[in-house]
Design an enzyme around this catalytic site. Structure first.
Site, PDB file in Angstrom:
ATOM      1  N   PHE B 203       0.781  -1.082  -0.019  1.00  0.00           N
ATOM      2  CA  PHE B 203       0.140   0.125  -0.058  1.00  0.00           C
ATOM      3  C   PHE B 203       0.925   1.254  -0.024  1.00  0.00           C
ATOM      4  O   PHE B 203       1.769   1.418   0.812  1.00  0.00           O
ATOM      5  CB  PHE B 203      -0.964  -0.136   1.055  1.00  0.00           C
ATOM      6  CG  PHE B 203      -1.790   0.946   1.078  1.00  0.00           C
ATOM      7  CD1 PHE B 203      -3.159   1.159   0.523  1.00  0.00           C
ATOM      8  CD2 PHE B 203      -1.435   2.375   1.914  1.00  0.00           C
ATOM      9  CE1 PHE B 203      -3.844   2.088   0.630  1.00  0.00           C
ATOM     10  CE2 PHE B 203      -2.346   3.449   1.773  1.00  0.00           C
ATOM     11  CZ  PHE B 203      -3.425   3.674   1.003  1.00  0.00           C
ATOM     12  N   ASP B 309       9.363   3.113   1.621  1.00  0.00           N
ATOM     13  CA  ASP B 309       8.348   3.678   2.217  1.00  0.00           C
ATOM     14  C   ASP B 309       8.072   3.249   3.567  1.00  0.00           C
ATOM     15  O   ASP B 309       7.429   2.454   4.029  1.00  0.00           O
ATOM     16  CB  ASP B 309       6.953   3.088   1.457  1.00  0.00           C
ATOM     17  CG  ASP B 309       5.703   3.704   1.880  1.00  0.00           C
ATOM     18  OD1 ASP B 309       5.594   4.458   3.021  1.00  0.00           O
ATOM     19  OD2 ASP B 309       4.641   3.396   1.246  1.00  0.00           O
ATOM     20  N   LYS B 340       2.538  10.137   8.898  1.00  0.00           N
ATOM     21  CA  LYS B 340       1.686   9.597   9.966  1.00  0.00           C
ATOM     22  C   LYS B 340       2.169  10.221  11.093  1.00  0.00           C
ATOM     23  O   LYS B 340       2.179  11.486  11.490  1.00  0.00           O
ATOM     24  CB  LYS B 340       1.668   8.099   9.876  1.00  0.00           C
ATOM     25  CG  LYS B 340       0.585   7.610   8.641  1.00  0.00           C
ATOM     26  CD  LYS B 340       0.141   6.089   8.907  1.00  0.00           C
ATOM     27  CE  LYS B 340      -0.638   5.740   7.790  1.00  0.00           C
ATOM     28  NZ  LYS B 340      -1.976   5.914   8.290  1.00  0.00           N
ATOM     29  N   THR B 364       4.821  21.456   4.361  1.00  0.00           N
ATOM     30  CA  THR B 364       3.825  21.582   5.310  1.00  0.00           C
ATOM     31  C   THR B 364       4.991  21.823   6.533  1.00  0.00           C
ATOM     32  O   THR B 364       5.856  21.199   6.794  1.00  0.00           O
ATOM     33  CB  THR B 364       3.444  20.119   5.523  1.00  0.00           C
ATOM     34  OG1 THR B 364       2.458  19.850   4.223  1.00  0.00           O
ATOM     35  CG2 THR B 364       2.588  19.966   6.706  1.00  0.00           C
TER      36      THR B 364
END
Lengths: 482, 482
Positions: B203, B309, B340, B364
Site C-alpha cells: 500500500f 516507504d 503519519k 507543510t
C-alpha cells in the site's frame, strides 16, 4: 530553534543569541504590528540576509525556486517584509493564498484557541464536519469532501467522476471477478481506460492525475509519465472585448464545437471535463459566461460531468465568492474544487455523486481559523468589487498611455491581469517594481497578474499606481527615448 | 460552532446551550485530563450518541467508513473516549498516526505557542527549513523534501525518480523540441513511458500515481484508471520463522529472482522500486533483512532507485527510529518517505537526486509541535523495544494455548501482528475486544495489527492481556465447547 525566524530577523545580524531574544520579543509584539504607509526598500532584492538564508536552505533542500525570503514576524496586512527588512506592498500573496493579510489579528487569535491546539496535538483524521465550509457552498452543491491541498482536491474529484461513470455503466450489479482480478494488475476492465478532458493552458495540479490534466507549462510535465487524456482548445479572446465582440463569439463557438467533437469521439470515454473560471497559471485567460453556459450544455447533453476548478479563483477575489457565480448557469456544475485562500481544500458536489461503497474520508481540519477566515472573506466581497473596479479603472487609461508595455487589461474583482509584449519586458517590469517596493507576479508567458489580499484598499492601490507609473516611465525612457 | 465537539460531549445530551458551555469548560480542563486506569464501556459501540453524530455527518459527507466517534476533548494518553463516554485502550491509534498519546501535554503546549499561531495565520508555503526532521534523518540521506501527506510523499518521490532517470538518459543536453511539444499532449518522449515497480499486497497511497503502485485491496483501485506499472512478488513467510528457515530463505530467493527478472525485462523501463519494511495495510507481511539486502543489491546492479516507504513504520514504533535500520544495509536506499506519526510528510534523499531544474517546494510546516514530538519519539525508542518484547513474549504462549484463533505472531517493537484463521473470526474478535474496552484494528484479509502509541507501558499491556484472554475464552466457549 527555527533557523529562518532567527536569521530572517534583523537582530540576527549581530549575534545568534540576541537573535533568539529578539525573535521572542518580536513574536510577543506581533499583534501590535502596524501596516506600513508605503513600501521601503533599502537593499537589492534578494539582499545579503536573504541570500544567506537561501544558501543555508540550499544545503538541505532544493531552494532554487525561492526568491523572496519573507520574515513572517514582521509582515503585516498587505505588506510583506523580507529578511533584509525591505517592506513590499504585496500584490501577489504567495500565489493568491493569503486571504486577509499577513498576521491578521483575528486569525492569529483564532489560531491560538484551545480548540486549535487540540486539533494540532491530535492531528490525524478526525472526521469532523466542517460547517464553516457549508456556509459558502456554491449554489446547487449539497455535500463536501475535504482533502489536503488543491492538487489533491482535483484528484479526488477525478476519482469521484470515474467511480460515478463506472457505476452508471455497471448498473445494479456488483463488481465481477474479471474486474476484481484485472484491477490488481492495473489492467481494464477493473482499471478502465477512462479520461478527464482539460483545456489547453490549464493548470490543475502536479500529481500524476492532476498533472495529466495540466497543460500550462512543459517544465511541470517533462519526464513524468502521463495518462493519455485529451485536450480541448480554450478560447483566445481579443481585447478590448467590446471591439472584438463578433470575433470572440466566433472563437468561443469554435472551441465549444471542437470540445463537443472530442466528447463524442475520443477513443477512451470521458468521465468529466475540468475547467478554471479564469485560467490563472496559464496567463489569466478569460472566457465569457456564454462560453461556460455552452460548456455546461454540451457536457450535460453528452452525459459528462463538469468540474469547476476554483482553487485559485474561489474565496471572493473575483468580486463574487465563487467566480462561476458570474456565469448564471441554469444547471449547476457537478463539482467545484477549492483550496488556497480557503486555507483548506476539497470539493463540493451534488448528492448524486456519493460513491456506492464507503471510502475513508481523511479531513484536513482547520477549525477556528477557517471559520474566522470565511466570515471575514464573506464580509469583504463588496470591498473587493469596489477596489477592483478602482484599480481596473486606472489600469485601462495607463494601457492607452503606455501601449508598449501594457496590453489586454482584464479580470474580475481584484483578480486582474494585463499582458506585456514579451517575456523579457515583463521580467524587467517585475524586477523594477520589486525594487520600488511592490511584489508582483507573472502568469503564462507574458502576463502580469494581480493577486492581492481581499483587504486591499484604494489607498493601497494609490501606493501601487505611483510606483507603477514611475516604473513605466523608466521603461519608456530606457527603451523608447524620444 | 463545531458540531462534533458539541454533540460528542456528554453534556450535549441535554441541550445545545449547555453543550457549548460544557465544551468550553472541558477544553480548559484538558491538560488536567488523567489517563484512566482501565477501560470502561457502558453502551454498545457505536452507542446512541455516536450514531447521532454519524447520521448528522452523513447529511453532508460520506461517513460510512467512520465507526468510532472519538471525543477529543476527553481522550487522553493511550485511551480514546467515544461520543458515548466509553473509554477504550487504543491499540490502533487512527492507523498508527498518534505518536505520543491523545492530548499530550507537551504537544498541546507546543501547539499554543505564538510561533504556531503565526504559521497558521499565514498558512501558505513558507519555505521554512525544518531542522527537526534533519535530526532524525536516516543514515546516508542528506536532504529532505516535504509534502502534505503520505500518499503525496510517495508521489513526489516517484516524480524525483522519473526526473532522475530522464536526466541520466539525457546527459548534458537540454530538453529538445520534440520533448517540449509531445509532453503537452501527454505523449512520449516528453511524457515517457516509465514505471515504478511495487510489490504484491503493498500500500503506497490513493492518488493516481501512488494508487498504481498500491496492490493491497481491489476496492481501493476499482474503476480508477491506472498506469500499467509492474508488480513483483513479496515473500510469503511461514511462522514460526526458526522452524521454516530453509523454506523462507527459498521463498525470498524466488521473489528476488522474479523481481530482478522484471527489472531486466519489463517493457517500460523501471525508474524505481518502492517497498515497505513491513507491508502494513497488506496484512503485516514481513521479510528478512537478507531479502532487503538482496533487493538493494539487485536495484543497484540494475541502476534502479530504491524507495523505502516508511509512512507507517517510521518514527520509532518498530523499536528503531526507522524500521529499515534493522536491515544493516551496506549502501543506503535512495529515498525514504515518511508521514503519519511524524505529523508531517515528505521524503529524505541523497544529494544525487536533486533535479536539474528548480521546482517550487511547498512545505507543510508544523514548527514547534514537530520538534516537541520528534524529541519525545527519540526518547521513547528504548521503551518501545522493551514493551514490544513484553507484549510479544505474552502473545507467543497465547498462540500456543489458543491456536484456533492466534497464528503467526510477528513484528518488531510494538509494531506487532497475528493472523486469525478467517476474516469472520477476526471480525468477531475485534468486536468483542471493542466491547471489552480495547480498540484494535485489522490489516490484510485476516490479520490483527497492534499500532499503539509509543507511550504504551507494560501496565497497559497487562490491561490488554486480561481482556484479550477473556475474549479468547469466550470465543473458545462459543465455537469449540468441550
Amino acid at each position: 530553534m527555527l533557523k529562518t525566524f532567527a536569521t530572517a530577523s534583523r537582530a540576527a545580524r549581530t549575534s545568534p543569541r540576541s537573535a533568539t531574544a529578539f525573535r521572542m520579543a518580536t513574536i510577543r509584539l506581533l499583534s501590535q504590528l502596524v501596516e506600513p504607509k508605503e513600501p521601503s526598500v533599502t537593499t537589492e532584492i534578494p539582499g545579503p540576509e536573504s541570500k544567506k538564508v537561501l544558501s543555508e536552505l540550499a544545503k538541505l533542500q532544493d531552494a532554487r525556486a525561492a526568491q523572496l525570503v519573507g520574515d513572517y514576524t514582521q509582515s503585516v496586512g498587505n505588506y510583506i517584509v523580507d529578511a533584509d527588512g525591505n517592506k513590499l506592498l504585496d500584490m501577489y500573496c504567495q500565489i493568491a493564498s493569503i486571504p486577509v493579510g499577513y498576521n491578521n489579528e483575528a486569525l492569529l487569535k483564532a489560531a491560538k484557541t484551545d480548540e486549535m491546539a487540540i486539533t494540532l496535538a491530535n492531528r490525524p483524521a478526525m472526521g469532523v464536519l466542517e460547517e464553516a465550509f457549508m456556509a459558502v457552498k456554491p449554489k446547487g452543491m449539497e455535500m463536501i469532501f475535504t482533502s489536503s491541498h488543491g492538487s489533491d482536491a482535483n484528484e479526488i474529484a477525478f476519482k469521484a467522476a470515474f467511480m460515478h461513470y463506472a457505476r452508471k455503466k455497471r448498473g445494479a450489479r456488483g463488481f465481477n471477478a474479471q474486474e476484481l482480478e484485472s484491477v490488481m494488475e492495473n489492467q481494464a476492465p477493473g482499471a478502465p481506460d477512462l479520461s478527464i478532458l482539460s483545456f489547453g493552458s490549464s493548470f490543475h495540479g502536479r500529481q500524476f492525475g492532476s498533472l495529466s490534466a495540466t497543460r500550462s507549462k512543459a517544465l511541470h510535465k517533462l519526464d513524468i509519465p502521463a495518462f493519455k487524456w485529451p485536450k480541448a482548445p480554450f478560447p483566445q479572446l481579443r481585447y478590448p472585448l467590446d471591439k472584438y465582440e463578433a470575433e470572440n463569439a466566433a472563437e468561443e463557438a469554435r472551441c465549444i464545437e471542437e470540445t463537443e467533437q472530442i466528447l463524442k469521439t475520443n477513443a477512451s470515454p470521458i468521465a468529466a471535463v475540468i475547467v478554471e473560471p479564469i485560467q490563472s497559471e496559464g496567463g489569466d485567460r478569460h472566457a465569457s459566461p456564454r462560453f461556460f453556459q455552452e460548456l455546461r450544455r454540451i457536457t450535460a447533453e453528452n452525459d459528462v460531468l463538469l468540474i469547476v476548478d476554483e482553487v485559485q479563483t474561489g474565496c471572493a477575489a473575483t468580486g463574487t465568492f465563487w467566480a462561476h457565480e458570474q456565469w448564471n448557469l441554469q444547471t449547476p456544475p457537478d463539482m467545484v474544487t477549492f483550496s488556497k485562500k480557503m486555507q483548506a481544500a476539497g470539493f463540493y458536489h451534488t448528492r448524486a455523486l456519493v460513491p456506492d461503497q464507503a471510502y475513508r474520508n481523511f479531513n484536513t481540519w482547520m477549525g477556528d481559523p477557517s471559520r474566522a477566515l470565511i466570515a471575514k472573506a464573506i464580509g469583504l466581497v463588496q470591498q473587493v468589487q469596489e477596489v477592483g473596479k478602482y484599480l481596473k479603472g486606472h489600469l485601462e487609461p495607463l494601457a492607452v498611455r503606455y501601449p508598449r508595455v501594457i496590453k489586454n487589461v482584464r479580470g474580475a474583482g481584484t483578480f486582474l491581469a494585463f499582458d506585456c509584449p514579451t517575456a523579457e519586458l515583463r521580467a524587467e517590469l517585475l524586477e523594477l517594481m520589486k525594487n520600488e517596493g511592490v511584489n508582483m507576479g507573472g502568469s503564462g508567458e507574458t502576463s502580469v497578474r494581480f493577486r492581492p489580499m481581499l483587504t486591499l484598499t484604494k489607498a493601497h492601490v494609490n501606493v501601487f499606481l505611483t510606483r507603477f507609473e514611475s516604473v513605466l516611465n523608466k521603461l519608456y525612457k530606457k527603451h523608447w527615448p524620444q
